[in-house]
Design a protein around this motif. Sequence first.
Motif, PDB file in Angstrom:
ATOM      1  N   ILE A   1      -7.591  -0.090  -0.005  1.00 34.97           N
ATOM      2  CA  ILE A   1      -6.150  -0.059  -0.262  1.00 34.97           C
ATOM      3  C   ILE A   1      -5.900  -0.242  -1.752  1.00 34.97           C
ATOM      4  O   ILE A   1      -6.362  -1.224  -2.353  1.00 34.97           O
ATOM      5  CB  ILE A   1      -5.443  -1.184   0.526  1.00 34.97           C
ATOM      6  CG1 ILE A   1      -5.785  -1.072   2.021  1.00 34.97           C
ATOM      7  CG2 ILE A   1      -3.937  -1.155   0.287  1.00 34.97           C
ATOM      8  CD1 ILE A   1      -5.775  -2.401   2.742  1.00 34.97           C
ATOM      9  N   ASN A   2      -5.197   0.695  -2.356  1.00 29.40           N
ATOM     10  CA  ASN A   2      -4.799   0.575  -3.752  1.00 29.40           C
ATOM     11  C   ASN A   2      -3.667  -0.449  -3.826  1.00 29.40           C
ATOM     12  O   ASN A   2      -2.555  -0.189  -3.363  1.00 29.40           O
ATOM     13  CB  ASN A   2      -4.337   1.930  -4.293  1.00 29.40           C
ATOM     14  CG  ASN A   2      -4.029   1.893  -5.791  1.00 29.40           C
ATOM     15  OD1 ASN A   2      -3.660   0.856  -6.340  1.00 29.40           O
ATOM     16  ND2 ASN A   2      -4.157   3.035  -6.448  1.00 29.40           N
ATOM     17  N   HIS A   3      -3.948  -1.618  -4.388  1.00 27.94           N
ATOM     18  CA  HIS A   3      -2.941  -2.687  -4.357  1.00 27.94           C
ATOM     19  C   HIS A   3      -1.740  -2.389  -5.253  1.00 27.94           C
ATOM     20  O   HIS A   3      -0.701  -3.049  -5.145  1.00 27.94           O
ATOM     21  CB  HIS A   3      -3.565  -4.031  -4.722  1.00 27.94           C
ATOM     22  CG  HIS A   3      -4.086  -4.136  -6.127  1.00 27.94           C
ATOM     23  ND1 HIS A   3      -3.272  -4.287  -7.218  1.00 27.94           N
ATOM     24  CD2 HIS A   3      -5.359  -4.135  -6.616  1.00 27.94           C
ATOM     25  CE1 HIS A   3      -4.002  -4.369  -8.319  1.00 27.94           C
ATOM     26  NE2 HIS A   3      -5.276  -4.271  -7.992  1.00 27.94           N
ATOM     27  N   ARG A   4      -1.846  -1.372  -6.116  1.00 30.38           N
ATOM     28  CA  ARG A   4      -0.707  -1.010  -6.967  1.00 30.38           C
ATOM     29  C   ARG A   4       0.289  -0.112  -6.227  1.00 30.38           C
ATOM     30  O   ARG A   4       1.471  -0.068  -6.584  1.00 30.38           O
ATOM     31  CB  ARG A   4      -1.191  -0.305  -8.238  1.00 30.38           C
ATOM     32  CG  ARG A   4      -2.133  -1.146  -9.083  1.00 30.38           C
ATOM     33  CD  ARG A   4      -2.589  -0.403 -10.331  1.00 30.38           C
ATOM     34  NE  ARG A   4      -3.687  -1.085 -10.993  1.00 30.38           N
ATOM     35  CZ  ARG A   4      -3.543  -2.135 -11.806  1.00 30.38           C
ATOM     36  NH1 ARG A   4      -2.319  -2.592 -12.061  1.00 30.38           N
ATOM     37  NH2 ARG A   4      -4.602  -2.700 -12.365  1.00 30.38           N
ATOM     38  N   THR A   5      -0.196   0.597  -5.240  1.00 25.16           N
ATOM     39  CA  THR A   5       0.675   1.553  -4.533  1.00 25.16           C
ATOM     40  C   THR A   5       0.774   1.281  -3.041  1.00 25.16           C
ATOM     41  O   THR A   5       1.665   1.823  -2.379  1.00 25.16           O
ATOM     42  CB  THR A   5       0.154   2.989  -4.725  1.00 25.16           C
ATOM     43  OG1 THR A   5      -1.185   3.083  -4.224  1.00 25.16           O
ATOM     44  CG2 THR A   5       0.155   3.373  -6.201  1.00 25.16           C
ATOM     45  N   GLY A   6      -0.115   0.478  -2.500  1.00 26.43           N
ATOM     46  CA  GLY A   6      -0.129   0.236  -1.057  1.00 26.43           C
ATOM     47  C   GLY A   6       0.195  -1.209  -0.720  1.00 26.43           C
ATOM     48  O   GLY A   6       0.310  -2.069  -1.598  1.00 26.43           O
TER      49      GLY A   6
END
Length: 330
Positions: free
Chosen positions: A195-200
């Motif tokens: 999971i991309n923590h910047r977008t998700g």
Amino acid sequence: MTLSHSMLAIEISTPGGPDVLTPASVPVPVPGHGQIVIRVAWAGVNRPDALQRAGAYAPPPSASPLPGLECSGTVVELGPGVTRWRIGDQVCALLPGGGYAEYAVTHEAHALPIPKGLSLKEAACLPETCFTVWSNVVMRGGLRGGERFLVHGGTSGIGTTAIQIARALGARVFATAGTEEKCEVCRALGAELAINHRTGDFVAEMKAVGGANLILDMVGGPYIERNLKALADGGRLVQIAFLQGARVTLNLAELMTRRLTLTGSTLRPQSDLAKARIAREVETHVWPMIERGAVRVVMDSDYPLDQAPAAHWRLESGGHVGKIALRVET
């Protein structure tokens, strides 16, 4: 053998940024009872080194003030009572400090043989991460096959190791990272979902699969409350660092009603006996994973010892994937 009285090392001249790491000539360490001296070939670079350099992580009173918590090299001196090692043995070792130097001292029980097929550079990057991951994910967190495991910072040294060990144990592995490229690295290492923590939203993603049974976190701050929400009922959160702060406000009623466990540990202050127990477990369980190829060392970069500031700049840039090492022996 007779050692030189002085050695090249990297000192912390004053608390601050990477440029305070300074080459210096210091005395060669003398082994105490049960200790060995290692001629260092390679030293691993880790977040606690940067925290110590910044003045935020003081070494234990009996430890070397030099940074460096892991190394590989050759045993060159034995203290009284040492039984496992002989002069000339090649080892990798967890250190209480002092790895950024030509020689380092540690308890004999905290040194392990080089896993078959690994270089000294790779082996230097094993102890701190493997001891930390195994002791927190398995010994403290109790991860079992089939459980859902989430690790934050999946491309850090801790993250890349945790993904692979959890996968080797049969867990379903999930990870967070800061870019799509890093997420792809996590998936290649065995994460079912990255999971991309910047977008998700990792909370929503974990709830969608039933919640995490175990989360390993080094971020802290606002992540702590979100981690609790991402846990399945009866889940466990293991905290090993606080990159975004250690002070938060929580409604602990959720721990009671959902039977959650919030725990954590730091490795360096633990007793020699506790670290020896971890070392035995790592050698018994993790070394076979490495030797059969289920776990590998993910290397980012390496630098000569006198370029330790550049290694720290790389560590703190956030762009690295896996481990950074210092080449000590030329």
